[in-house]
Design a protein around this motif. Structure first.
Motif, mmCIF file in Angstrom:
data_model
loop_
_atom_site.group_PDB
_atom_site.id
_atom_site.type_symbol
_atom_site.label_atom_id
_atom_site.label_comp_id
_atom_site.label_asym_id
_atom_site.label_seq_id
_atom_site.Cartn_x
_atom_site.Cartn_y
_atom_site.Cartn_z
ATOM 1 N N VAL A 108 17.541 8.387 8.824
ATOM 2 C CA VAL A 108 16.993 9.433 7.950
ATOM 3 C C VAL A 108 16.657 8.732 6.643
ATOM 4 C CG1 VAL A 108 17.514 11.560 6.702
ATOM 5 C CG2 VAL A 108 18.641 11.084 8.899
ATOM 6 N N SER A 109 15.458 8.971 6.108
ATOM 7 C CA SER A 109 15.068 8.272 4.888
ATOM 8 C C SER A 109 14.701 9.275 3.797
ATOM 9 C CB SER A 109 13.872 7.357 5.197
ATOM 10 O OG SER A 109 13.395 6.768 4.014
ATOM 11 N N ILE A 110 15.351 9.135 2.634
ATOM 12 C CA ILE A 110 15.101 10.051 1.512
ATOM 13 C C ILE A 110 14.888 9.219 0.247
ATOM 14 C CG2 ILE A 110 16.064 11.914 0.096
ATOM 15 C CD1 ILE A 110 17.771 12.754 2.489
ATOM 16 N N GLY A 111 13.694 9.338 -0.336
ATOM 17 C CA GLY A 111 13.405 8.625 -1.589
ATOM 18 C C GLY A 111 13.090 9.629 -2.678
ATOM 19 N N ARG A 118 10.264 4.340 -8.823
ATOM 20 C CA ARG A 118 11.202 4.618 -7.732
ATOM 21 C C ARG A 118 12.573 4.862 -8.370
ATOM 22 N NH1 ARG A 118 8.458 -0.360 -5.362
ATOM 23 N NH2 ARG A 118 6.802 0.661 -4.197
ATOM 24 N N ILE A 119 13.134 6.037 -8.156
ATOM 25 C CA ILE A 119 14.410 6.378 -8.804
ATOM 26 C C ILE A 119 15.589 6.097 -7.879
ATOM 27 C CG2 ILE A 119 15.777 8.219 -9.886
ATOM 28 C CD1 ILE A 119 13.239 7.423 -11.452
ATOM 29 N N LEU A 120 15.513 6.589 -6.651
ATOM 30 C CA LEU A 120 16.635 6.365 -5.734
ATOM 31 C C LEU A 120 16.132 6.358 -4.292
ATOM 32 C CD1 LEU A 120 17.622 9.203 -4.102
ATOM 33 C CD2 LEU A 120 18.240 9.827 -6.433
ATOM 34 N N GLY A 121 16.937 5.761 -3.441
ATOM 35 C CA GLY A 121 16.616 5.755 -2.011
ATOM 36 C C GLY A 121 17.901 5.807 -1.207
ATOM 37 N N VAL A 122 17.887 6.619 -0.141
ATOM 38 C CA VAL A 122 19.020 6.681 0.781
ATOM 39 C C VAL A 122 18.464 6.569 2.198
ATOM 40 C CG1 VAL A 122 20.926 8.075 1.672
ATOM 41 C CG2 VAL A 122 20.359 8.176 -0.764
ATOM 42 N N VAL A 123 18.999 5.635 2.980
ATOM 43 C CA VAL A 123 18.605 5.475 4.384
ATOM 44 C C VAL A 123 19.890 5.512 5.203
ATOM 45 C CG1 VAL A 123 17.555 3.928 6.088
ATOM 46 C CG2 VAL A 123 16.530 4.138 3.818
ATOM 47 N N SER A 193 12.212 0.900 13.306
ATOM 48 C CA SER A 193 12.419 1.777 12.139
ATOM 49 C C SER A 193 12.072 0.978 10.891
ATOM 50 C CB SER A 193 13.871 2.263 12.072
ATOM 51 O OG SER A 193 14.151 2.739 10.753
ATOM 52 N N ALA A 194 10.966 1.350 10.263
ATOM 53 C CA ALA A 194 10.530 0.627 9.061
ATOM 54 C C ALA A 194 11.574 0.751 7.952
ATOM 55 C CB ALA A 194 9.193 1.200 8.589
ATOM 56 N N ALA A 195 12.156 1.939 7.828
ATOM 57 C CA ALA A 195 13.155 2.156 6.765
ATOM 58 C C ALA A 195 14.331 1.201 6.949
ATOM 59 C CB ALA A 195 13.632 3.605 6.787
ATOM 60 N N LEU A 196 14.773 1.039 8.206
ATOM 61 C CA LEU A 196 15.898 0.124 8.456
ATOM 62 C C LEU A 196 15.473 -1.333 8.342
ATOM 63 C CD1 LEU A 196 17.977 1.866 11.255
ATOM 64 C CD2 LEU A 196 18.600 1.489 8.867
ATOM 65 N N ASP A 217 7.783 6.252 5.318
ATOM 66 C CA ASP A 217 8.467 5.144 6.007
ATOM 67 C C ASP A 217 9.127 4.192 5.002
ATOM 68 O OD1 ASP A 217 7.454 5.782 8.679
ATOM 69 O OD2 ASP A 217 5.513 5.062 7.962
ATOM 70 N N MET A 218 8.480 4.016 3.834
ATOM 71 C CA MET A 218 8.905 2.958 2.912
ATOM 72 C C MET A 218 9.518 3.464 1.605
ATOM 73 S SD MET A 218 6.454 3.326 0.435
ATOM 74 C CE MET A 218 6.181 1.853 -0.538
ATOM 75 N N ALA A 219 9.474 4.789 1.380
ATOM 76 C CA ALA A 219 9.828 5.324 0.049
ATOM 77 C C ALA A 219 11.239 4.943 -0.375
ATOM 78 C CB ALA A 219 9.676 6.842 0.050
ATOM 79 N N ALA A 220 12.199 5.065 0.520
ATOM 80 C CA ALA A 220 13.594 4.782 0.165
ATOM 81 C C ALA A 220 13.913 3.300 0.350
ATOM 82 C CB ALA A 220 14.524 5.635 1.024
ATOM 83 N N GLY A 221 13.489 2.739 1.480
ATOM 84 C CA GLY A 221 13.855 1.357 1.817
ATOM 85 C C GLY A 221 13.294 0.339 0.850
ATOM 86 N N THR A 222 12.120 0.609 0.275
ATOM 87 C CA THR A 222 11.523 -0.361 -0.646
ATOM 88 C C THR A 222 12.405 -0.531 -1.886
ATOM 89 O OG1 THR A 222 9.340 0.200 0.165
ATOM 90 C CG2 THR A 222 9.423 -0.945 -1.947
ATOM 91 N N LEU A 223 12.917 0.572 -2.424
ATOM 92 C CA LEU A 223 13.804 0.460 -3.588
ATOM 93 C C LEU A 223 15.093 -0.270 -3.208
ATOM 94 C CD1 LEU A 223 14.394 1.125 -6.574
ATOM 95 C CD2 LEU A 223 15.592 3.161 -5.767
ATOM 96 N N ILE A 224 15.617 0.035 -2.011
ATOM 97 C CA ILE A 224 16.862 -0.619 -1.565
ATOM 98 C C ILE A 224 16.637 -2.135 -1.473
ATOM 99 C CG2 ILE A 224 18.489 -0.803 0.387
ATOM 100 C CD1 ILE A 224 17.963 2.307 0.782
#
Ligand code: IPD
Ligand code: CA
Ligand code: CA
Length: 270
Positions: A108-111, A118-123, A193-196, A217-224
């Motif tokens: 699950v990806s939440i940015g 980019r403020i936060l990201g959770v995957v 999974s792009a986020a992973l 696909d990239m909103a959360a993972g890019t910040l991480i």
């Protein structure tokens, strides 16, 4: 840092964990049906249910915020993302093909974005019991353990992930890029999974990742990945209408020392 950021991060983590439970329960009970978007892109009833769950929680808690989510609001006009309004960017299941085939590489990806930031990201990867997260300027974590990129310096030792689009007509240049990577790097992974993939670059399990993907696909993972020390850039020029900060077209994310050499490999001059 705004005091809201911590609150929003905890909110996003809670949502991602609950959404993960919905995904595991649906799979364990085989309680989902398959459908196809545009005749070729798999979507399940669980993608829709999780999307609706996350969006309704956001609307209830933060009615003034905006949402870009893959299944229920995929075409929101983000033209005014430059304004000071928080925008949540959601992929309810990243790795739908894996989900439907009984694989564990699903997230699950939440940015969250404000303006061009980019403020936060959770995957959250519920089958793998790993929740990755980052807050701008505060580092990146997996289950509360700090993350750092691999620091790989040489192409020949680099493990590089990528992905392939549902649209088969777009495959030719991608296969050329994969061929170049295979000839010069250690190996290629296609985990689904792009986020992973982005989180695994952050964790140093992969040295690099490249693909053309959508904002969710990239909103959360890019910040991480960024917060773990990765270099984020592009091998294609931006043609989509998305604002730069959520542009996933020709995304290249890697351990910094590898970036320039990888860019030479995947840039076909298109
Ligand atoms: C897909 C996955 C996959 C990537 C595709 C995405 P979905 O997302 O992230 O790894 O290669 O480009 O569309 O459809 O499972 O949400
Ligand atoms: Ca996705
Ligand atoms: Ca999805």
């Amino acid at each position: 840092m705004s005091e809201n950021y911590e609150e929003w991060l905890e909110f996003a983590k809670t949502l991602a964990v609950k959404a993960g439970e919905m995904i595991v329960e649906a799979r364990e009970s085989s309680n989902f049906v398959r459908d196809y978007k545009m005749h070729h892109e798999l979507v399940t009833s669980t993608d829709i249910a999780v999307d609706q769950y996350i969006c309704s929680c956001i609307l209830e808690s933060y009615p003034s915020h905006r949402i870009l989510s893959e299944e229920s609001s995929p075409s929101m006009d983000l033209g005014n993302i430059g304004e000071d309004i928080p925008v949540w960017v959601i992929d309810p299941i990243d790795g739908t093909v894996n989900f439907a085939h009984g694989h564990h590489h699903v997230a699950v990806s939440i940015g969250l974005y404000i303006g061009e930031q980019r403020i936060l990201g959770v995957v959250n990867a519920p089958f793998l019991k790993e929740c990755f997260w980052a807050l701008k300027g505060s580092g990146a974590f997996c289950n509360d353990k700090p993350l750092a990129v691999s620091g790989a310096k040489e192409l020949r030792n680099a493990l590089v992930a990528t992905g392939f689009p549902y649209q088969k007509t777009a495959l030719t240049p991608i296969i050329e890029r994969v061929s170049r990577i295979l000839h010069h790097c250690q190996d290629v992974r296609r985990n689904g999974s792009a986020a992973l993939d982005l989180c695994w670059v952050a964790a140093g399990r992969l040295d690099a990742y490249f693909e053309s993907v959508k904002p969710w696909d990239m909103a959360a993972g890019t910040l991480i990945a960024e917060e773990a020390g990765a270099k984020v850039g592009y091998y294609l020029s931006h043609t989509a209408t998305w604002p730069d900060v959520v542009n996933g077209e020709g995304l290249l994310v890697s351990s910094p020392e590898l970036y320039n050499d990888l860019l030479v490999l995947v840039d076909l001059g298109l």
